[in-house]
Each structure stands twice: as structure tokens, then as C-alpha cells.
Design a protein around this motif. Structure first.
Motif, PDB file in Angstrom:
ATOM      1  N   VAL A  17     -12.271   8.222 -28.961  1.00  0.00           N
ATOM      2  CA  VAL A  17     -12.350   7.517 -27.584  1.00  0.00           C
ATOM      3  C   VAL A  17     -12.639   5.872 -28.136  1.00  0.00           C
ATOM      4  CG1 VAL A  17     -14.846   8.295 -27.101  1.00  0.00           C
ATOM      5  CG2 VAL A  17     -13.437   7.309 -25.385  1.00  0.00           C
ATOM      6  N   GLY A  71     -10.344   2.513 -27.565  1.00  0.00           N
ATOM      7  CA  GLY A  71     -10.996   1.400 -26.524  1.00  0.00           C
ATOM      8  C   GLY A  71     -10.868   0.229 -27.426  1.00  0.00           C
ATOM      9  N   ASN A  73      -8.103  -9.471 -27.966  1.00  0.00           N
ATOM     10  CA  ASN A  73      -8.499 -10.448 -28.959  1.00  0.00           C
ATOM     11  C   ASN A  73      -9.434  -9.663 -30.215  1.00  0.00           C
ATOM     12  OD1 ASN A  73     -10.994  -9.544 -27.443  1.00  0.00           O
ATOM     13  ND2 ASN A  73     -11.638 -11.598 -27.637  1.00  0.00           N
ATOM     14  N   ILE A  94     -10.115 -14.760 -21.436  1.00  0.00           N
ATOM     15  CA  ILE A  94     -11.587 -14.886 -21.971  1.00  0.00           C
ATOM     16  C   ILE A  94     -11.625 -16.091 -22.673  1.00  0.00           C
ATOM     17  CG2 ILE A  94     -11.242 -13.419 -24.029  1.00  0.00           C
ATOM     18  CD1 ILE A  94     -13.846 -12.994 -21.270  1.00  0.00           C
ATOM     19  N   LEU A 126     -14.629 -10.295 -24.882  1.00  0.00           N
ATOM     20  CA  LEU A 126     -13.629  -9.200 -25.188  1.00  0.00           C
ATOM     21  C   LEU A 126     -12.707  -9.207 -24.243  1.00  0.00           C
ATOM     22  CD1 LEU A 126     -15.975  -5.990 -25.929  1.00  0.00           C
ATOM     23  CD2 LEU A 126     -14.789  -7.473 -27.501  1.00  0.00           C
ATOM     24  N   GLN A 127     -11.261  -9.429 -24.542  1.00  0.00           N
ATOM     25  CA  GLN A 127     -10.159  -9.520 -23.729  1.00  0.00           C
ATOM     26  C   GLN A 127      -9.665  -8.377 -23.510  1.00  0.00           C
ATOM     27  OE1 GLN A 127      -6.841 -11.762 -25.322  1.00  0.00           O
ATOM     28  NE2 GLN A 127      -5.918 -11.876 -23.205  1.00  0.00           N
ATOM     29  N   VAL A 128      -9.943  -8.018 -22.165  1.00  0.00           N
ATOM     30  CA  VAL A 128      -9.531  -6.742 -21.562  1.00  0.00           C
ATOM     31  C   VAL A 128      -8.388  -6.747 -20.424  1.00  0.00           C
ATOM     32  CG1 VAL A 128     -10.482  -4.436 -20.299  1.00  0.00           C
ATOM     33  CG2 VAL A 128     -11.822  -5.661 -22.259  1.00  0.00           C
ATOM     34  N   PRO A 129      -7.262  -6.441 -20.671  1.00  0.00           N
ATOM     35  CA  PRO A 129      -6.212  -6.650 -19.492  1.00  0.00           C
ATOM     36  C   PRO A 129      -6.693  -5.601 -18.406  1.00  0.00           C
ATOM     37  CG  PRO A 129      -5.161  -6.540 -21.665  1.00  0.00           C
ATOM     38  CD  PRO A 129      -6.669  -6.232 -22.051  1.00  0.00           C
ATOM     39  N   GLN A 135      -6.087  -1.921 -18.927  1.00  0.00           N
ATOM     40  CA  GLN A 135      -6.761  -1.276 -19.950  1.00  0.00           C
ATOM     41  C   GLN A 135      -8.102  -1.040 -19.727  1.00  0.00           C
ATOM     42  OE1 GLN A 135      -4.673  -0.050 -22.189  1.00  0.00           O
ATOM     43  NE2 GLN A 135      -4.054  -1.456 -23.783  1.00  0.00           N
ATOM     44  N   VAL A 193      -9.883   2.833 -20.327  1.00  0.00           N
ATOM     45  CA  VAL A 193      -9.913   3.287 -21.906  1.00  0.00           C
ATOM     46  C   VAL A 193     -10.953   2.058 -22.655  1.00  0.00           C
ATOM     47  CG1 VAL A 193      -7.832   1.929 -22.642  1.00  0.00           C
ATOM     48  CG2 VAL A 193      -8.706   3.686 -23.773  1.00  0.00           C
ATOM     49  N   ALA A 194     -10.765   0.852 -22.296  1.00  0.00           N
ATOM     50  CA  ALA A 194     -11.818   0.240 -23.103  1.00  0.00           C
ATOM     51  C   ALA A 194     -13.204   0.263 -22.699  1.00  0.00           C
ATOM     52  CB  ALA A 194     -11.511  -1.409 -22.446  1.00  0.00           C
ATOM     53  N   ALA A 197     -14.441   3.264 -21.814  1.00  0.00           N
ATOM     54  CA  ALA A 197     -14.770   4.436 -22.270  1.00  0.00           C
ATOM     55  C   ALA A 197     -15.191   4.268 -23.873  1.00  0.00           C
ATOM     56  CB  ALA A 197     -13.777   5.455 -22.127  1.00  0.00           C
ATOM     57  N   GLY A 198     -14.526   3.628 -24.530  1.00  0.00           N
ATOM     58  CA  GLY A 198     -14.515   2.925 -25.955  1.00  0.00           C
ATOM     59  C   GLY A 198     -15.942   2.141 -25.899  1.00  0.00           C
ATOM     60  N   LEU A 199     -16.118   1.499 -25.154  1.00  0.00           N
ATOM     61  CA  LEU A 199     -17.409   0.569 -25.365  1.00  0.00           C
ATOM     62  C   LEU A 199     -18.657   1.297 -25.119  1.00  0.00           C
ATOM     63  CD1 LEU A 199     -16.550  -2.849 -23.456  1.00  0.00           C
ATOM     64  CD2 LEU A 199     -16.425  -2.316 -25.857  1.00  0.00           C
TER      65      LEU A 199
END
Lengths: 283, 283
Positions: free
Chosen positions: A56, A60, A66, B22, B47-50, B53, B56-57, B59-61
Motif C-alpha cells: 500500500v 501510494g 513529483n 503543487i 506532493l503532487q497528487v492528481p 489518485q 491510493v495516495a 492510503a500510502g501516506l
């Protein structure tokens, strides 16, 4: 060594090191110093990723547009392979990766520079590998990486020792298959035939650990190396030093590996000549 | 303003700002300066998060054990609510969050400090809110946050204008429900009744934008504020300045919000008095 990092702004490119634990990692300081020396608007941050959270966390991190590259450390060096789209040559040989980068097409490529970092560290200390005869104890991930890199750098012979015979046999078999001219032997001791004796086991990290191998059979001009970084001088290195051997510290691997990984990440000084063609050359 | 951040080591605690784009974000520089002033071993990275996304981003963070908090910016301020376990009071009122932190029990709590940052910015410039009469154009996320915070800070009246009547009605309805003593009106113009006129629309960010509202009906002592940060002096603020109005810049919101969020993240100076009880007090 600089005492600070350049300011982080919205357009700073991001790199990370994942591991667990991570608080002890020297890579953030090391990489950020390299980035600063290159004048790169980039930063590397430590990320503590428990083993069970790797899938996971990696999903992420890949979603961060970036973030350009990840350094991979214990316990993720083997498990990370499932999350790579392309495996570099050293990854294929060692079966582990210590870094990954995002390619222009969005795929992730892994590479393993632990062994290359060790060899580059030797060379940076004017220790040549060609035709040398090596004793190596520890055939786990680090030992495998170092053995493959030494073989690729032209050593003549290597003797492998591991407390787990199957790991020892497997590495011997791999080395013989890839490097047919390398003389590979198994078991036994460090003795007068060896120019370089290396500890690639964790033995020496904890207070009271015994020596990972006996050094009293070595020639006085043999070099003794340890991959352990903390303590900087392990009992093995202290014993070798007291017997008059030249020693080689674990940090040389890390420092040289970091330089190789930084280049793998695409961060390097632009050659000056690239923008100043010689007279008469086509631009 | 310092020009550098403290060195990042393995035990540096991690914070992030997520948004897309960002690269323009001023928060990394702002927060890292605040962290440095507090002597915190912490860093905030962009952190550039579209938008697609985000799940999933996030959850990863959340899987990063040394990441303690996230600043949330466009376009994620509403969508982030699905990923929060606890909603702060401002989040519940505004329906959006601009930051989240990991609690000791592992849950994530969100809060919205955009409005509180605007009010704190006014106060830092010695502009008081109590009993003031406000004109506000723009009832989107930023306008909502500012309106709720101004109402909480004790303004007497607010006139709301939005090109989308449903957004305008909805905010008026909310304000009336939560603040029954606040005089809420809709539509119309900035005029002599207003002490403070605020632009919370994006109008003024792009070159050639018209003014978001006419200022020729305002009293000379009325203050004109813009939430836009770039350009620092929008056409609205330039026009107001040329007519002799006091103006209030968008960056005051950001700077004061960052201080509030830093405190929300648990990074603050330890009160000196906490460890030195007065004579006669129980410790």
C-alpha cells in the motif's frame, strides 16, 4: 559537510528512502548533501514503512507525480521486486534491489548498487580488485551483492562461508554460472592465499558479538573489510588494525553507493562541454 | 526569513502538502521556516497528487509510520473528508478540510483553518471583526470557510454574492442556522454599509480579469481584502489602493493558517511556565 539543506519549495523534486526502522538511516543526510553539491532542487526524506505495509505504501508513493525515485533498505530489498516493472542487471543477479526510479513512460525500474558501491568504495581508497583473491563470510543479500560486484570487477578467486550451507552453495553456483573464469571455493578459513577478507554478516553490530571469522591466518599485507556501518570500527576491524592490517570501513560502501544511486536518479552535474561545442564541431 | 532548512536525518518527522498542481505552493517554504523557528526536527514536503489518485495516495501516506500530518490543498479539500476518521468543528461547518493529523490511537483527524487563518491575519494587522459589517463575494470553499470564521469572530452582518445562486443560498442558510444573531443578506453590491469587502472568487488571478465587484460604493474608510495570493496585489487591491482604501493581502491568510496548522500538528514551543510552577502552586 554542509549543516543545512537548500530551501524546499513547491517545485522541489522528491526522493525517499523506505525502511523499518528508519530513524538510524544515514542516507537522508548523505543524499541531501550530494543533491546540494549538484545544485539540484531535490530532497530525500526518510519514510518508515513496516514490512506488511509495503504494497500500500509503494502504490501510494507511485501515485505522487513529483516523486522521482526511492532508495530501498531493510527489510524491503527483496520484497520490492514485485513492485518493479523493469529489473536492472544487478537486480537480476542478486535478486534484490536497493533503489528504483520512475522512467519517462511511467514504469519503475529497480537497480542494486550495494555491490557496486562496495567496489567503488575500494577503488576510492586505491584498493584494486583485478586478480585479487577474496575471503567473504555472509552470503545473504549484502554478501551476494558484494560477491557479484567483485566478480564483475575482475577478482581472480573468492572463498564463500555462511552458517547456512544452502545460501553458501546457491551463491557459489550463481557465481560459477555467471563468471566461469572466477575460482569459487566454499567453507574453510581466511588464510595466506587471501588479499582481501570481508565480513558481510551482521556479526559485530551488537556489543559482545564474537569475531565473524578468525584473522590470525591472514598475511600481514591482507586487507580486512567490514560492511557494518555502526560501530564504524567493529571488533573485527579493531582486531585487524591491532595486528597491523589495513582496514576498510563500512561507510565507504554507503557513500559510494549513494553517489551511484544519485546518478541513477538522473541527478548529476551537466557536463560543461555539452553546451560549449569545440570550434569546428557541429552544435 | 532563513534561507535553509535544518538537516534531514533518519529520525526527522515528516509532514506533507498534497495538491495538484503543487509547484506553485508557498506552504513548503512557509511551514519549514516555522518548523525551524520552533527548533522541530521535522520537514514538510510538497506532493503532487492528481485528483484520481487521491485514495491510493492517502492510503500510502497513512502507511508511512513517521508521517504525522498532511496539509490538504486544491483540488482535495472536499474529497479528503472520505479519508478522515474524525472531523474537526470547522470541517463540519465548511464541509472541507485543509489539514489532517495522525492521533495517538492511529485515527486521522481533519481540520479546516482557512477561515481561522483569515481572521487571525486580520487580527495580526489590527483589524478587529467584532460588530463589523462584511461584503463577501465567492461562496465556494474559501468563501465558506471565511464566512463561518468571521461569523464565529463576532461580525454583525454579512452580505453574500455568488454567480451560482444555489451556493449563495446554501451558505446563507448555513450561517443563519449556526449564527442566529448574524444578519445575513444576499445579492446586491458593496456599499456604504460595509466596513470590510472581501473577494473570495478566483477572479483576479488571470491577467485581464475584470474586478470581482465594484468598489465605488464603499465608504473611504472601508477595508478591501482579497484571498488571492498571486498576484500579491490583484487589480481589485490596486484599484482600492488608488481610491485610498486600506487593503488586506491574501498572504496574511496563508501565513496565519500555517501557524495554526503547525500547532494542530503538535509542533509548538513548550510554554516556559509549564515546567516552572508558581511558588505555592501544586506542580
Amino acid at each position: 559537510m554542509t549543516s543545512s539543506n537548500p530551501p524546499i519549495s513547491g517545485d522541489t523534486r522528491l526522493f525517499a528512502i523506505i525502511g523499518d526502522p528508519i530513524a538510524q538511516a544515514k542516507s537522508p543526510a548523505l543524499f541531501n548533501r550530494l543533491f546540494a553539491e549538484l545544485g539540484a532542487n531535490a530532497v530525500l526524506v526518510p519514510l518508515q514503512v513496516p514490512a506488511a505495509q509495503l504494497p500500500v505504501a509503494i502504490a501510494g508513493l507511485k501515485a505522487l507525480a513529483n516523486l522521482d525515485g526511492i532508495v530501498v533498505t531493510v527489510p524491503h530489498k527483496v520484497a520490492i521486486l514485485e513492485h518493479l516493472d523493469l529489473l536492472g542487471v544487478h537486480v537480476q543477479a542478486v535478486g534484490a534491489a536497493n533503489c528504483m526510479r520512475r522512467l519517462a513512460d511511467g514504469r519503475w525500474q529497480g537497480e542494486m548498487y550495494d555491490g557496486a558501491g562496495f567496489v567503488a568504495g575500494l577503488q576510492a581508497q586505491d584498493i584494486q580488485c583485478v586478480d585479487q583473491r577474496v575471503f567473504l563470510t555472509g552470503c545473504g543479500g549484502a554478501g551476494k551483492a558484494v560477491a557479484h560486484a567483485l566478480a564483475g570487477a575482475g577478482i581472480a578467486a573468492i572463498r564463500l562461508v555462511d552458517s547456512d550451507p544452502s545460501r553458501q552453495h546457491e551463491l557459489a553456483r550463481q557465481l560459477r554460472a555467471i563468471h566461469p573464469r572466477l575460482q569459487v571455493s566454499e567453507g574453510g578459513h581466511a588464510d595466506t592465499e587471501h588479499d582481501l577478507a570481508i565480513n558481510a554478516t551482521p556479526c559485530g553490530m551488537a556489543a559482545g558479538d564474537p569475531l565473524p571469522f578468525a584473522i590470525d591466518g591472514l598475511r600481514p599485507d591482507a586487507i580486512v573489510a567490514d560492511l557494518i556501518m555502526k560501530p564504524e570500527r567493529t571488533p573485527l576491524l579493531l582486531a585487524a588494525e591491532s595486528r597491523g592490517h589495513r582496514i576498510h570501513l563500512g561507510r565507504h560502501l554507503l557513500e559510494n553507493q549513494a553517489a551511484l544511486v544519485t546518478r541513477f536518479f538522473g541527478l548529476q552535474e551537466t557536463p560543461v562541454t555539452a553546451s560549449t561545442p569545440h570550434p569546428g564541431e557541429n552544435p
